[in-house]
Design a protein around this motif. Structure first.
Motif, short mmCIF file in Angstrom:
data_model
loop_
_atom_site.label_atom_id
_atom_site.label_comp_id
_atom_site.label_asym_id
_atom_site.label_seq_id
_atom_site.Cartn_x
_atom_site.Cartn_y
_atom_site.Cartn_z
N ILE A 81 48.55 37.56 6.84
CA ILE A 81 49.26 36.94 5.72
C ILE A 81 49.25 37.92 4.55
O ILE A 81 48.19 38.43 4.17
CB ILE A 81 48.61 35.60 5.30
N PRO A 102 49.46 39.48 0.71
CA PRO A 102 48.91 38.98 -0.57
C PRO A 102 49.89 38.08 -1.33
O PRO A 102 49.51 36.98 -1.74
CB PRO A 102 48.64 40.27 -1.36
N ALA A 140 50.13 34.81 0.37
CA ALA A 140 48.91 34.02 0.20
C ALA A 140 48.88 33.36 -1.18
O ALA A 140 48.59 32.17 -1.30
CB ALA A 140 47.68 34.91 0.40
N VAL A 197 49.02 29.22 -1.98
CA VAL A 197 48.02 28.53 -2.79
C VAL A 197 48.69 27.77 -3.95
O VAL A 197 48.40 26.60 -4.19
CB VAL A 197 46.96 29.52 -3.33
N THR A 228 42.32 32.21 9.88
CA THR A 228 43.10 33.39 9.49
C THR A 228 42.29 34.67 9.67
O THR A 228 41.05 34.64 9.62
CB THR A 228 43.54 33.31 8.02
N ALA A 229 42.99 35.77 9.88
CA ALA A 229 42.35 37.07 10.02
C ALA A 229 43.19 38.10 9.28
O ALA A 229 44.39 37.93 9.09
CB ALA A 229 42.21 37.43 11.48
N LEU A 230 42.51 39.19 8.87
CA LEU A 230 43.19 40.22 8.07
C LEU A 230 44.32 40.90 8.83
O LEU A 230 45.36 41.20 8.28
CB LEU A 230 42.18 41.29 7.65
N LEU A 244 43.57 41.07 -3.72
CA LEU A 244 44.17 40.80 -2.41
C LEU A 244 44.75 42.08 -1.80
O LEU A 244 44.62 42.33 -0.61
CB LEU A 244 45.26 39.74 -2.53
N ALA A 287 40.92 31.08 -2.50
CA ALA A 287 41.72 30.42 -1.45
C ALA A 287 42.75 31.38 -0.87
O ALA A 287 42.97 31.40 0.35
CB ALA A 287 42.41 29.19 -2.03
N ALA A 288 43.35 32.19 -1.74
CA ALA A 288 44.34 33.15 -1.25
C ALA A 288 43.68 34.21 -0.37
O ALA A 288 44.21 34.59 0.68
CB ALA A 288 45.07 33.80 -2.43
N LYS A 313 41.02 33.81 1.36
CA LYS A 313 40.64 33.12 2.60
C LYS A 313 41.85 33.07 3.56
O LYS A 313 41.72 33.28 4.76
CB LYS A 313 40.16 31.71 2.25
N LEU A 314 43.04 32.79 3.00
CA LEU A 314 44.25 32.75 3.81
C LEU A 314 44.52 34.10 4.47
O LEU A 314 45.03 34.17 5.58
CB LEU A 314 45.47 32.37 2.97
N MET A 315 44.17 35.15 3.75
CA MET A 315 44.38 36.48 4.32
C MET A 315 43.31 36.82 5.34
O MET A 315 43.44 37.80 6.07
CB MET A 315 44.37 37.53 3.22
N GLY A 316 42.24 36.03 5.39
CA GLY A 316 41.19 36.29 6.37
C GLY A 316 39.96 36.93 5.78
O GLY A 316 39.18 37.55 6.50
N ALA A 317 39.77 36.81 4.46
CA ALA A 317 38.58 37.39 3.84
C ALA A 317 37.77 36.30 3.14
O ALA A 317 38.33 35.42 2.52
CB ALA A 317 38.98 38.46 2.83
#
Lengths: 135, 131, 366
Positions: B82, B84, B87, B91, B102-104, C272, C306-307, C309-313
């Motif tokens: 996802i 930046p 994301a 939100v 989710t994963a980077l 991010l 939260a953002a 976290k969505l990216m996976g961190a």
């Protein structure tokens, strides 16, 4: 404030939503909006266009590029449908409120993604929503 | 007509969304994916959305649904990459995607799936050690 | 327009900026302008006000000019062109002398040689434009598009922008072009002493033209200053939010000062993007340097987390000072599910633990 460019598009099927998203992104890229601004506005446009299609039975969108007196650039979208309209606007703006198939984030969520949000609707009066995002 | 290819890699299914998603395509992907999970007995699904520039509530709902459906069919779903800006927008929009892992990137997404499926992958430094 | 209005307008001294003297006429002539005069009373920034008033004065000048009998323009304008083309050297010298004698001279910022070069180049472009246009377009909308005037305006803009950057004041900047009036007038007088009516008309045209350029210069000056402010704000924002790589896969974001919406947005994007670029799955947000944590700040932080976290961190918040913890509890502000640690060191230890790393002394304990 003046409108430096204006165009109208139809929203009649789900591919029109995709076309609108692409158009909004292109215009904002050209006008030098940041990537986050672009993404927020495109997402808001997508939400509202889907509302127009699903709840309004289709409609039109007018896309205006604005220039303010102090040189700020903005993008304004005006969505209009002649569907059943919204009886209780305050309730419709609350997160989680839905009469249909969505998550109920369309209106309230879109409002958070833009700088200006104006809604005008009523029972059997159709719905008109104007959103603006400034650079 | 656009279609989104579903690739199989060992016990896992891999999808990379490279086209602009319209609503019909999203529903079609949901159908095909659940069928494939059953047919291949996949243990995990990785959806790479690093090329996706817009995730609205419809797309978010689709990702959440896929995660729930595959879970019912015995496969975990991980959404990778996802962006930046996306994301931040998710939100602000208020989407929470509670069931979606989710994963980077695809790499860490695959590592996560293997771990969830209980397959040993050897220490790559990023895995949590058994306590 | 009533005849007495025209008389009133004509009785105003040309180039006057005295709004008080003008306002009865303005009100009678055009109610719209009355609203503009309201700007005078609003507490706006003084250069904006000055600009509006000058603009208004110019409009009135143009109006007066319009309602006068059309003079024999070609004759008048040819004299101006003659002065500019045949007496260029003298006009330049007089102009330079006027500038060097002026109280607004800033030899600390611009050298005499540079001033000479700027004046020479500007006068050359100005003379060319006057000659090419015969000065007939200055009160028409075409003035904005005419290519020869465009060159003059662009050159003036470049001088203005560089002066705005160097720290000139707006009047010091506008004086550059305004001080051209006096030498031009004196040369015109020498050339046309026999015909005072024509001389006045000529001087009028030149005044309108130079005022237009001075206005443009003021406008550009303001733009230049605003540009500088914007850039500095941006730089300040970027400088104040560094993202540091602590370990392979661990980032630290040390926050300092007050968190408002604009800053949080940049912090968020910065963090991010760094998470993406470095492939880090852990980020420590250290708020030791944050002065207050209220509901809004907490919300901003939670959105960022939260953002991520969505990216996976995953994020860990560290550095919550005792009094901030107390205020947060009183306000009912919490960070919910997010992991929090008292110090940055604790947060770092926690991230090592999550990565499966241990930190030990090189020497075996005795």
């Amino acid at each position: 404030m003046s409108v430096s460019q204006s165009e109208t598009a139809q929203i009649q099927d789900s591919e029109d939503i995709v076309r609108l998203r692409q158009r909004v992104r292109d215009v904002m890229k050209n006008e030098g909006f940041s990537l986050v601004d672009q993404t927020k506005m495109v997402t808001a446009a997508s939400e509202l266009a889907r509302n127009t299609l699903i709840y309004g039975g289709g409609g039109t969108v007018i896309l205006d590029i604005l220039k303010s007196q102090v040189g700020r650039v903005g993008l304004r979208l005006f969505f209009e449908d002649h569907g059943p309209g919204i009886a209780d606007i305050d309730q419709a703006l609350k997160d989680g409120f839905t009469t249909g198939v969505g998550l109920g984030l369309g209106l309230g969520g879109s409002k958070r993604l833009v700088n200006e949000f104006v809604i005008d609707s009523g029972p059997d009066a159709g719905t008109r929503i104007t959103i603006t995002r400034w650079r | 007509m656009d279609t989104i290819p579903i690739l199989q890699l060992d016990d896992f299914l891999l999808i990379s969304i490279q086209v602009e998603m319209h609503d019909r395509l999203a529903l079609q992907l949901q159908d095909e994916l659940t069928e494939r999970v059953v047919k291949t007995k996949a243990k995990g699904v990785l959806i790479d959305i690093s090329s996706v520039e817009t995730v609205d509530s419809f797309m978010g709902r689709m990702l959440g649904n896929i995660a729930l459906m595959t879970q019912l069919l015995g496969a975990e779903t991980v959404v990778a990459g996802i962006r930046p800006a996306v994301a931040i927008t998710i939100v602000e929009l208020g989407l929470s995607l509670p069931n979606v892992r989710t994963a980077l990137n695809v790499n860490s997404g695959m590592a996560m799936l293997r771990q969830l499926a209980g397959t040993s992958v050897g220490g790559n430094g990023h895995e949590r050690q058994p306590e | 327009m009533r005849p007495e209005d025209a008389d009133d307008l004509q009785s105003l001294p040309p180039g006057s900026l005295d709004l008080g003297a003008m306002s009865p006429v303005i009100f009678r002539y055009k109610p719209d302008w009355g609203r503009m005069t309201a700007l005078n009373t609003i507490n706006t920034n003084s250069s904006t006000k000055k600009f509006c008033i000058t603009r208004l004065a110019l409009e009135i000048q143009a109006l007066i000019h319009h309602h006068r009998k059309k003079p024999t323009m070609p004759q008048i304008n040819s004299k101006t062109v003659e002065v500019l083309t045949q007496r260029t050297k003298d006009v330049l010298e007089d102009w330079l002398r006027a500038q060097l004698a002026s109280a607004t001279l800033r030899l600390d910022l611009v050298s005499e040689n540079e001033l000479r070069k700027q004046s020479h180049d500007f006068l050359t472009l100005f003379a060319t434009a006057c000659e090419a246009s015969k000065l007939q377009d200055i009160n028409t909308p075409q003035w904005d598009e005419a290519p020869h005037w465009k060159e003059v305006r662009e050159y003036l803009s470049s001088i203005t922008f560089s002066r705005a950057r160097q720290g000139f004041s707006s009047s010091e900047t506008a004086t550059f072009v305004l001080s051209l009036k006096q030498p031009l007038f004196s040369h015109l007088r020498q050339l046309m002493n026999s015909n005072s009516e024509e001389l006045i008309e000529t001087m009028w045209t030149v005044t309108v033209l130079i005022d237009k350029l001075a206005l443009l210069s003021t406008e550009n000056y303001q733009q230049g200053r605003e540009e500088i402010i914007r850039r500095q704000q941006q730089e300040l924002l970027e400088l104040s939010t560094p993202v540091v790589k602590a370990w392979d896969g661990v980032l630290i974001l040390p926050l300092i000062g007050t968190l408002d919406s604009a800053r949080t947005q940049i912090i968020m994007e910065n963090l991010l993007q760094t998470i993406l670029d470095s492939g880090s799955a852990l980020a420590i947000v250290d708020i030791t340097g944050v002065t207050t944590v209220d509901t809004l700040v907490a919300q901003h932080l939670l959105k960022t987390i939260a953002a991520a976290k969505l990216m996976g961190a995953d994020c860990i918040i560290s550095g919550i000072r005792p009094q901030i913890a107390q205020t947060m509890v009183h306000l009912g502000v919490g960070f919910g599910e997010v992991a929090t640690k008292a110090s940055l060191a604790d947060a770092l230890a926690e991230s090592f633990k999550r990565l499966g790393l241990t930190v030990g002394s090189l020497q075996a304990p005795a």
